[in-house]
Design a protein around this motif. Structure first.
Motif, PDB file in Angstrom:
ATOM      1  N   TRP A 158      42.837  -9.646 -78.507  1.00 27.60           N
ATOM      2  CA  TRP A 158      43.196  -8.483 -77.685  1.00 27.60           C
ATOM      3  C   TRP A 158      43.509  -7.279 -78.578  1.00 27.60           C
ATOM      4  O   TRP A 158      43.022  -6.170 -78.332  1.00 27.60           O
ATOM      5  CB  TRP A 158      44.405  -8.808 -76.814  1.00 27.60           C
ATOM      6  N   ARG A 159      44.333  -7.482 -79.579  1.00 27.97           N
ATOM      7  CA  ARG A 159      44.749  -6.348 -80.420  1.00 27.97           C
ATOM      8  C   ARG A 159      43.571  -5.780 -81.207  1.00 27.97           C
ATOM      9  O   ARG A 159      43.465  -4.559 -81.380  1.00 27.97           O
ATOM     10  CB  ARG A 159      45.870  -6.787 -81.364  1.00 27.97           C
ATOM     11  N   ARG A 160      42.692  -6.657 -81.669  1.00 25.46           N
ATOM     12  CA  ARG A 160      41.538  -6.180 -82.424  1.00 25.46           C
ATOM     13  C   ARG A 160      40.583  -5.395 -81.540  1.00 25.46           C
ATOM     14  O   ARG A 160      40.076  -4.337 -81.937  1.00 25.46           O
ATOM     15  CB  ARG A 160      40.807  -7.362 -83.066  1.00 25.46           C
ATOM     16  N   MET A 161      40.335  -5.901 -80.319  1.00 23.83           N
ATOM     17  CA  MET A 161      39.350  -5.255 -79.450  1.00 23.83           C
ATOM     18  C   MET A 161      39.923  -4.040 -78.722  1.00 23.83           C
ATOM     19  O   MET A 161      39.180  -3.117 -78.374  1.00 23.83           O
ATOM     20  CB  MET A 161      38.809  -6.271 -78.446  1.00 23.83           C
ATOM     21  N   LEU A 162      41.222  -4.026 -78.494  1.00 24.44           N
ATOM     22  CA  LEU A 162      41.836  -2.862 -77.853  1.00 24.44           C
ATOM     23  C   LEU A 162      41.991  -1.710 -78.829  1.00 24.44           C
ATOM     24  O   LEU A 162      41.997  -0.541 -78.430  1.00 24.44           O
ATOM     25  CB  LEU A 162      43.195  -3.238 -77.272  1.00 24.44           C
ATOM     26  N   GLY A 163      42.138  -2.038 -80.116  1.00 24.15           N
ATOM     27  CA  GLY A 163      42.300  -0.992 -81.125  1.00 24.15           C
ATOM     28  C   GLY A 163      43.592  -0.222 -80.922  1.00 24.15           C
ATOM     29  O   GLY A 163      44.641  -0.789 -80.583  1.00 24.15           O
ATOM     30  N   PRO A 164      43.558   1.105 -81.087  1.00 31.14           N
ATOM     31  CA  PRO A 164      44.784   1.914 -80.954  1.00 31.14           C
ATOM     32  C   PRO A 164      45.432   1.802 -79.579  1.00 31.14           C
ATOM     33  O   PRO A 164      46.642   2.019 -79.449  1.00 31.14           O
ATOM     34  CB  PRO A 164      44.285   3.345 -81.219  1.00 31.14           C
ATOM     35  N   ALA A 165      44.656   1.469 -78.540  1.00 36.26           N
ATOM     36  CA  ALA A 165      45.223   1.379 -77.189  1.00 36.26           C
ATOM     37  C   ALA A 165      46.268   0.283 -77.080  1.00 36.26           C
ATOM     38  O   ALA A 165      47.132   0.326 -76.200  1.00 36.26           O
ATOM     39  CB  ALA A 165      44.103   1.135 -76.177  1.00 36.26           C
ATOM     40  N   ALA A 166      46.226  -0.709 -77.979  1.00 39.80           N
ATOM     41  CA  ALA A 166      47.198  -1.802 -77.915  1.00 39.80           C
ATOM     42  C   ALA A 166      48.620  -1.296 -78.110  1.00 39.80           C
ATOM     43  O   ALA A 166      49.572  -1.890 -77.584  1.00 39.80           O
ATOM     44  CB  ALA A 166      46.860  -2.862 -78.972  1.00 39.80           C
ATOM     45  N   GLU A 167      48.781  -0.196 -78.845  1.00 40.41           N
ATOM     46  CA  GLU A 167      50.122   0.329 -79.100  1.00 40.41           C
ATOM     47  C   GLU A 167      50.757   0.912 -77.844  1.00 40.41           C
ATOM     48  O   GLU A 167      51.983   1.010 -77.755  1.00 40.41           O
ATOM     49  CB  GLU A 167      50.052   1.402 -80.202  1.00 40.41           C
ATOM     50  N   ARG A 168      49.943   1.319 -76.867  1.00 32.21           N
ATOM     51  CA  ARG A 168      50.478   1.931 -75.644  1.00 32.21           C
ATOM     52  C   ARG A 168      50.910   0.891 -74.614  1.00 32.21           C
ATOM     53  O   ARG A 168      51.463   1.241 -73.573  1.00 32.21           O
ATOM     54  CB  ARG A 168      49.424   2.842 -74.995  1.00 32.21           C
ATOM     55  N   LEU A 169      50.653  -0.378 -74.897  1.00 30.54           N
ATOM     56  CA  LEU A 169      50.879  -1.401 -73.877  1.00 30.54           C
ATOM     57  C   LEU A 169      52.292  -1.980 -73.879  1.00 30.54           C
ATOM     58  O   LEU A 169      52.659  -2.729 -72.976  1.00 30.54           O
ATOM     59  CB  LEU A 169      49.859  -2.533 -74.049  1.00 30.54           C
ATOM     60  N   ASN A 170      53.082  -1.675 -74.905  1.00 25.30           N
ATOM     61  CA  ASN A 170      54.499  -2.041 -74.927  1.00 25.30           C
ATOM     62  C   ASN A 170      54.757  -3.498 -74.550  1.00 25.30           C
ATOM     63  O   ASN A 170      55.487  -3.810 -73.603  1.00 25.30           O
ATOM     64  CB  ASN A 170      55.298  -1.129 -73.969  1.00 25.30           C
ATOM     65  N   GLY A 171      54.133  -4.399 -75.275  1.00 21.52           N
ATOM     66  CA  GLY A 171      54.388  -5.823 -75.039  1.00 21.52           C
ATOM     67  C   GLY A 171      53.569  -6.454 -73.938  1.00 21.52           C
ATOM     68  O   GLY A 171      53.705  -7.658 -73.686  1.00 21.52           O
ATOM     69  N   GLN A 172      52.726  -5.680 -73.262  1.00 25.14           N
ATOM     70  CA  GLN A 172      51.938  -6.235 -72.166  1.00 25.14           C
ATOM     71  C   GLN A 172      50.875  -7.222 -72.654  1.00 25.14           C
ATOM     72  O   GLN A 172      50.433  -8.080 -71.905  1.00 25.14           O
ATOM     73  CB  GLN A 172      51.256  -5.107 -71.382  1.00 25.14           C
ATOM     74  N   VAL A 173      50.454  -7.099 -73.917  1.00 22.90           N
ATOM     75  CA  VAL A 173      49.455  -8.036 -74.438  1.00 22.90           C
ATOM     76  C   VAL A 173      49.992  -9.454 -74.370  1.00 22.90           C
ATOM     77  O   VAL A 173      49.284 -10.393 -73.967  1.00 22.90           O
ATOM     78  CB  VAL A 173      49.062  -7.666 -75.879  1.00 22.90           C
ATOM     79  N   GLU A 174      51.253  -9.648 -74.767  1.00 18.82           N
ATOM     80  CA  GLU A 174      51.848 -10.982 -74.719  1.00 18.82           C
ATOM     81  C   GLU A 174      51.911 -11.503 -73.292  1.00 18.82           C
ATOM     82  O   GLU A 174      51.659 -12.691 -73.036  1.00 18.82           O
ATOM     83  CB  GLU A 174      53.242 -10.960 -75.336  1.00 18.82           C
TER      84      GLU A 174
END
Length: 662
Positions: free
Chosen positions: A332-348
Motif C-alpha cells: 500500500w505505501r509503495r503504490m500510494l506514494g506520497p498520498a500515504a502520508e495523508r491517510l493518518n493511519g488508515q493504511v493499517e
C-alpha cells in the motif's frame, strides 16, 4: 538504445537465416536435378554423408545464433534424410522452381507436390523409418500427408507454423490460439510469494525436460497463483503460456491432438504451460485436465484451489496465500506514494479489514490516485474503493443488502443494544487485540466474530445486521440457502468455501437468514446421507471458527440449532417480541419525515400485538392507500392496512386492539 541494438541484431539474424535457408534448399534442388540427370547424377553414400558443404558452414560461422533450420532439426532429432524431406516440402512453398523440379523428377507435369516416393528416390541417406507415424516428421506434425492411393504416392506439405519458423518468423499455431494465452512476465512480488517463485525455479533448474515435476500452486489467491507462475518462468528466462481447464476438448482424440501441438510449441519456443483450474470447473473438466497434463512433457504448472491427484508424473504442491499483513502495508505505501502520508493511519485499518492481493491493491491505488490528493477525507475514499474492489467475487454468490437503518431505527431492550455495540467494538478493534496484543499469535482458531440473532419473525434481526453494517462501513451480504445447500455430495461444502473465501477478501458481513435450515442439529448416522449431512455441518463449524470477518446468523427456532455450533458462537442476541412501549417507539419512527400524516394516535396503534416487521408493512400499505386517494395518512388508512395484514397472518382483529380508532 538497448531496444535499437536488439532490433539491429534481429534484423541481421533474419537476413543471415534467409541466406542459410536458401543455401540448404539449393542442396535439395541439386539432388533433384542429379536424379533427373540419370544414374551418373546420383550421390554415393560417402558423398551423401558430406552433404553439408563449405558454403553452409561459412554462413553458420557468421551468424550470431543458430539458423532456424538447425534449431528445428536439433529440437526434433531429425536425421539427415528427414531434414532433407522437410526442406523438400519447404522448397515448394519458398522457391517457385521446386514445383517444376518435383514434376520433372516424377515424370508427370501434374505431380508438382513432393512425395515420400520422390524423397526415397532422390535424397541421400534415405530410410523407410522416416515415414512411420512415430518418426519425428509425422509425430510432431512437421509435415502433413495428403490423400493418395499409397503412402509413398501421397502428396506432402510442410506445416504452416513450421514453415514460418524456418523463415525466421515464428507464430503460434492457429489451432492452439483458441486455447493458449500468453502470460505477461512476472513483476515484483511480495517476499512471501517471491520465495515460492524462487523455489519453483530452483526445482526446475536441477531437472531437465521430462524430469521436471509438475508444480501445483494451490490456495484461494487466484491472482497470486498466476503471478507466481509467471514470475518463476521469468526467473528461468522461459516464456509462460496458459490454458484454462474448462476450455480443453472433452474427446480423447481431440485432447491428444491438442497435447501434441502444445508439446511441439513448447519445444520450438521453450515455453512453460500454466494450466488454470477453477473451483467452479465441473468434475469432467478436471478429469480431462488431469489426463491432458499427465500426457505432456516439459515444464508444467497447475493453478487450482485444491490439489489434484496426479498418478503418472511427480508433482510438488505449494500453498499460495495472500501477502502477509506487513507485506500488504508495504505494498500500500509503495503504490500510494506520497498520498500515504495523508491517510493518518488508515493504511493499517485497511490492511486489518481487507485481505487484498497485490493486483487488487494496484487496482485500488490506480482508481483513487487523483481523489486521494483532492478529497478532504482520503481515508474514506480509500475504504470505499477497497469495499468495491472486494465485491466482485461475492456478487455472484450472495445478495448484497444496501443498509439504510441506523441505531435510532432499532427498538430493542438496553441489554440487546449493549450486545450489538459490543459486536461492533470487536470488529473495530480486531487489529489491536489480535495483532498488537498478540492473541492471533497464540492460535489461529476462534479469531472470527460470529453472532446468532434469535427471535420471532419481524423482531428486527435483519435490521440489526443493517445497523452494524452501517456503523462499521462494511458490505452486508444475505446468503441464499437455496443456492448453498446441494443434494450432491460435497457441493454444499464447495459452495460454502467459495462464499467464505470471497468474503474474507473484503471482510464482508455475512447474514445467514433462517440458519436453522443449514446449521441444524447433527443427526444420528443411519445411512450415507446422514453421514454427509453431518460432514457439511462439521465443515461449516470449522469455517465459522476460521472466518476473519463477522458472520451473523438469524433463526426463529434457536432450539433447532446444533448445540456444538452454539458453543462456538461469540455472541447470542435474543430479539424479544416488542411490548406496548416498544411498539409505540416503532410507530413513532415508522413513517419517514417527508410522509404527510394527520391525527395518528400512537398509544392506540401500539395496541396492535405485532412485531416491528408487521408494523412497517401496515405503515407502507397505509401510505399507498392514502396516496391513491390523494389524501394524507390517517387512522382510517391504517385501519384498512391493519385488517389486510391480519388477514395475511390469518388472525382476527379484536375490539381491544382497534377500538376508537375511527
Amino acid at each position: 538504445m538497448m531496444t535499437s541494438t536488439h532490433t539491429t541484431h534481429a534484423t541481421l539474424w533474419l537476413e543471415a537465416n534467409q541466406r542459410y535457408l536458401m543455401a540448404a534448399l539449393g542442396q535439395v534442388r541439386a539432388a533433384l536435378e542429379r536424379h533427373m540427370a540419370g544414374p551418373e547424377g546420383h550421390l554415393s553414400a560417402e558423398e551423401a554423408s558430406h552433404m553439408a558443404d563449405s558454403t553452409l558452414q561459412a554462413l553458420a560461422e557468421t551468424m550470431m545464433a543458430p539458423a532456424a533450420l538447425e534449431v528445428i532439426c536439433a529440437a526434433f532429432a531429425l536425421s539427415s534424410f528427414e531434414r532433407a524431406v522437410l526442406l523438400l516440402c519447404a522448397g515448394v512453398e519458398l522457391d517457385s522452381s521446386f514445383a517444376a523440379c518435383c514434376a520433372a523428377a516424377q515424370g508427370d507435369p501434374k505431380r508438382t507436390s513432393p512425395t515420400f516416393g520422390l524423397a526415397l528416390a532422390t535424397l541421400p541417406a534415405a530410410h523407410w523409418s522416416a515415414l512411420t507415424p512415430a518418426a519425428s516428421l509425422r509425430r510432431w506434425r512437421l509435415i502433413e500427408v495428403g490423400a493418395g492411393e499409397t503412402l509413398t504416392a501421397s502428396p506432402l506439405r510442410i506445416d504452416e507454423t513450421i514453415l514460418h519458423t524456418l523463415a525466421g518468423a515464428p507464430v503460434l499455431d492457429e489451432r492452439l490460439q483458441p486455447y493458449v494465452r500468453s502470460l505477461p512476465m512476472g513483476g515484483d512480488l511480495p517476499p512471501s510469494q517471491h520465495a515460492l517463485a524462487r523455489r519453483i525455479a530452483s526445482v526446475w533448474s536441477r531437472g531437465e525436460g521430462a524430469d521436471w515435476p509438475i508444480i501445483q500452486l494451490c490456495g484461494s489467491d487466484e491472482a497470486g497463483r498466476r503471478s507466481i507462475a509467471a514470475s518463476s518462468c521469468t526467473l528461468l528466462t522461459i516464456p509462460a503460456r496458459s490454458m484454462r481447464a474448462a476450455d480443453l476438448p472433452g474427446g480423447v482424440a481431440e485432447r491428444e491432438a491438442l497435447g501434441r501441438l502444445w508439446e511441439r510449441e513448447a519445444i520450438l519456443s521453450g515455453s512453460a504451460l500454466v494450466l488454470e483450474c477453477d473451483e467452479r470447473d465441473s468434475p469432467e473438466s478436471l478429469r480431462s485436465a488431469l489426463a491432458f497434463i499427465e500426457s505432456l512433457h516439459g515444464p508444467l504448472l497447475m493453478t487450482c484451489r485444491e490439489p489434484l491427484a496426479l498418478r503418472q508424473r511427480p508433482s510438488i504442491r505449494l500453498e499460495v496465500h495472500k501477502p502477509r499483513a506487513e507485506e500488504q502495508q508495504m505494498l500500500w505505501r509503495r503504490m500510494l506514494g506520497p498520498a500515504a502520508e495523508r491517510l493518518n493511519g488508515q493504511v493499517e485499518a485497511v490492511v486489518c479489514q481487507f485481505n487484498l492481493g497485490m493486483q487488487s491493491i494496484q487496482a485500488v491505488c490506480a482508481e483513487t490516485a487523483e481523489q486521494l490528493h483532492q478529497e478532504d477525507s482520503p481515508g474514506a475514499v480509500l475504504w470505499d474503493a477497497c469495499r468495491a474492489q472486494a465485491r466482485a467475487r461475492l456478487e455472484g454468490l450472495a445478495q448484497r443488502i444496501m443498509p439504510a437503518a441506523a441505531w435510532n431505527d432499532l427498538v430493542l431492550p438496553d441489554a440487546q443494544r449493549r450486545t450489538l455495540h459490543e459486536i461492533a467494538a470487536h470488529v473495530r478493534q480486531r487489529a489491536r487485540v489480535y495483532q498488537a496484543w498478540g492473541f492471533a499469535a497464540r492460535s489461529a482458531r476462534g479469531l472470527g466474530i460470529s453472532a446468532l440473532f434469535a427471535g420471532a419473525s419481524g423482531t428486527g434481526k435483519t435490521m440489526a445486521a443493517e445497523v452494524l453494517a452501517n456503523e462499521l462501513q462494511l458490505d452486508l451480504y444475505h446468503i441464499d440457502l437455496s443456492q448453498v445447500v446441494s443434494k450432491y455430495i460435497g457441493e454444499t461444502e464447495k459452495n460454502l468455501r467459495r462464499i467464505f473465501d470471497a468474503a474474507e477478501e473484503g471482510g464482508a458481513i455475512l447474514l445467514f437468514d433462517e440458519a436453522d435450515a443449514l446449521f441444524g442439529k447433527r443427526s444420528e448416522v443411519k445411512d450415507s446421507h446422514d453421514r454427509y449431512a453431518n460432514i457439511e455441518v462439521s465443515y461449516l463449524l470449522q469455517r465459522m471458527e476460521a472466518y476473519q470477518g463477522l458472520a451473523i446468523l438469524t433463526t426463529n427456532l434457536q432450539s433447532a440449532l446444533d448445540t456444538a455450533f452454539l458453543r462456538r458462537l461469540r455472541f447470542i442476541v435474543q430479539f424479544p417480541f416488542p411490548d406496548a412501549g416498544q411498539r409505540a417507539q416503532i410507530w413513532q419512527h415508522v413513517f419517514p419525515a417527508s410522509t404527510p400524516t394527520a391525527g395518528l394516535e400512537i398509544p392506540k396503534l401500539a395496541r396492535l400485538n405485532l412485531a416491528g416487521g408487521n408494523i412497517r408493512n401496515i405503515a407502507l400499505h397505509a401510505a399507498f392507500l392514502a396516496a391513491d386517494e390523494g389524501d394524507i395518512v390517517q387512522m382510517k388508512h391504517l385501519l384498512r392496512a391493519a385488517r389486510s395484514e391480519y388477514a395475511k397472518l390469518e388472525r382476527a382483529l379484536t375490539e381491544a386492539e382497534i377500538g376508537g380508532w375511527v
